[in-house]
Scaffold this motif. Structure first.
Motif, PDB file in Angstrom:
ATOM      1  N   ALA A  89      27.337  25.176  30.283  1.00 32.88           N
ATOM      2  CA  ALA A  89      28.594  24.980  29.566  1.00 32.88           C
ATOM      3  C   ALA A  89      28.826  26.145  28.612  1.00 32.88           C
ATOM      4  CB  ALA A  89      28.562  23.671  28.782  1.00 32.88           C
ATOM      5  N   MET A 145      30.441  26.466  25.928  1.00 33.47           N
ATOM      6  CA  MET A 145      31.092  25.878  24.781  1.00 33.47           C
ATOM      7  C   MET A 145      30.020  25.341  23.855  1.00 33.47           C
ATOM      8  SD  MET A 145      32.425  22.288  26.392  1.00 33.47           S
ATOM      9  CE  MET A 145      31.282  21.081  27.045  1.00 33.47           C
ATOM     10  N   GLN A 161      29.169  19.165  21.341  1.00 35.43           N
ATOM     11  CA  GLN A 161      29.357  18.243  20.237  1.00 35.43           C
ATOM     12  C   GLN A 161      28.320  17.129  20.301  1.00 35.43           C
ATOM     13  OE1 GLN A 161      31.670  18.796  17.779  1.00 35.43           O
ATOM     14  NE2 GLN A 161      31.982  20.725  18.885  1.00 35.43           N
ATOM     15  N   ARG A 177      27.729  15.397  35.313  1.00 29.63           N
ATOM     16  CA  ARG A 177      28.504  16.309  36.155  1.00 29.63           C
ATOM     17  C   ARG A 177      27.912  16.319  37.563  1.00 29.63           C
ATOM     18  NH1 ARG A 177      31.379  19.386  32.496  1.00 29.63           N
ATOM     19  NH2 ARG A 177      30.437  19.500  30.406  1.00 29.63           N
ATOM     20  N   ARG A 227      33.622  20.033  37.227  1.00 32.23           N
ATOM     21  CA  ARG A 227      34.833  19.446  36.673  1.00 32.23           C
ATOM     22  C   ARG A 227      34.957  17.966  37.038  1.00 32.23           C
ATOM     23  NH1 ARG A 227      36.382  21.853  32.568  1.00 32.23           N
ATOM     24  NH2 ARG A 227      38.313  20.680  32.748  1.00 32.23           N
ATOM     25  N   ALA A 267      36.594  13.586  27.855  1.00 36.55           N
ATOM     26  CA  ALA A 267      36.886  14.659  26.905  1.00 36.55           C
ATOM     27  C   ALA A 267      35.600  15.346  26.452  1.00 36.55           C
ATOM     28  CB  ALA A 267      37.641  14.096  25.706  1.00 36.55           C
ATOM     29  N   TRP A 268      34.542  14.560  26.186  1.00 39.24           N
ATOM     30  CA  TRP A 268      33.284  15.137  25.693  1.00 39.24           C
ATOM     31  C   TRP A 268      32.642  16.048  26.740  1.00 39.24           C
ATOM     32  CZ3 TRP A 268      27.960  14.832  26.736  1.00 39.24           C
ATOM     33  CH2 TRP A 268      27.110  15.262  25.707  1.00 39.24           C
ATOM     34  N   ASP A 302      34.367  17.353  29.175  1.00 42.27           N
ATOM     35  CA  ASP A 302      35.440  18.249  29.600  1.00 42.27           C
ATOM     36  C   ASP A 302      35.533  18.298  31.114  1.00 42.27           C
ATOM     37  OD1 ASP A 302      37.577  19.976  29.404  1.00 42.27           O
ATOM     38  OD2 ASP A 302      36.334  21.770  29.231  1.00 42.27           O
ATOM     39  N   ASP A 343      37.795  16.738  34.681  1.00 39.85           N
ATOM     40  CA  ASP A 343      39.139  16.351  35.098  1.00 39.85           C
ATOM     41  C   ASP A 343      39.174  15.035  35.858  1.00 39.85           C
ATOM     42  OD1 ASP A 343      40.118  18.813  34.101  1.00 39.85           O
ATOM     43  OD2 ASP A 343      39.566  19.813  35.983  1.00 39.85           O
ATOM     44  N   ARG A 368      41.395  12.183  34.737  1.00 36.44           N
ATOM     45  CA  ARG A 368      41.283  12.141  33.267  1.00 36.44           C
ATOM     46  C   ARG A 368      42.590  11.777  32.592  1.00 36.44           C
ATOM     47  NH1 ARG A 368      38.943  17.231  29.724  1.00 36.44           N
ATOM     48  NH2 ARG A 368      39.710  16.617  27.666  1.00 36.44           N
TER      49      ARG A 368
END
Length: 210
Positions: free
Chosen positions: A19, A21, A24, A108, A114, A145-146, A148, A150, A198
């Motif tokens: 990832a 990013m 969180q 995932r 995705r 959302a966490w 990310d 679709d 999503r």
């Protein structure tokens, strides 16, 4: 019986997703009856005790016997995957006494980061109370959302009516038949795959994230 065959896989040795990013902290959710939190080492004994033949039979990668040592290893891996944003395994617990009722998981897929796969199970004593419908409906929009992603998919044996009721309650619809490998039984098995996009997911009233 409410359990999904295509549960979180812990055989990710060849997984290549990374990832780009900042990850969180895993979400913690409260619904009218439930508290959902990241699985923890203290869940190992209850997890092992609840993984009975009647539960394991619907799950691809939760074999019997499922020892406390195996539960500890599963929890450690789940926490590691959550720390890197690759998967999310939450304990489904009761408001009040905090008793562990089961697990709900998303990860995932190997081929398409995705898309996430949903899995879940409850101990036998907690079936037929709408628990997983409540947990999954609350978690899916937050988890999408966490992570990310679709799209969220789930699958179950064609005769697992309880699991399909959970999927439909989350807005999922039938997409295809597939054959997946079930390591817990070392065989390939036919499943029906459901999915939801999503942008079709909404947080149910009475759900709080903290």
């Amino acid at each position: 019986m409410c359990a999904s065959l295509q549960d979180v896989r812990f055989l990710w040795g060849n997984h290549r997703y990374s990832a780009a990013m900042t990850v969180q902290p895993p979400p913690t959710l409260d619904t009218p009856r439930l508290h959902l939190r990241l699985v923890a080492p203290e869940d190992a004994e209850a997890t092992s005790a609840m993984m009975t033949p009647a539960v394991s039979r619907w799950l691809a990668s939760w074999p019997m016997p499922f020892t406390v040592a195996m539960a500890r290893e599963r929890i450690a891996m789940a926490r590691s995957l959550a720390a890197t944003g690759q998967a999310l395994s939450l304990a489904v617990t009761a408001h009040g006494d905090g008793a562990l009722l089961g697990w709900i998981m998303l990860h995932r897929t190997r081929d398409d980061p995705r898309t996430a796969t949903l899995g879940y199970w409850l101990g036998e004593a907690h079936h037929r109370r709408g628990t997983l419908r409540e947990a999954a409906a609350a978690l899916l929009p937050v988890a999408a959302a966490w992570l990310d992603v679709d799209r969220i998919e789930a699958s179950a044996h064609p005769e697992n009516a309880g699991s399909f009721a959970v999927m439909r309650a989350c807005g999922m619809s039938f997409r295809r038949e597939a054959v997946i490998h079930a390591p817990s039984r070392n065989r390939d098995e036919l499943v029906h795959v459901y999915a939801v996009e999503r942008d079709a997911l909404t947080l149910p009233p009475g759900t709080a994230r903290r």
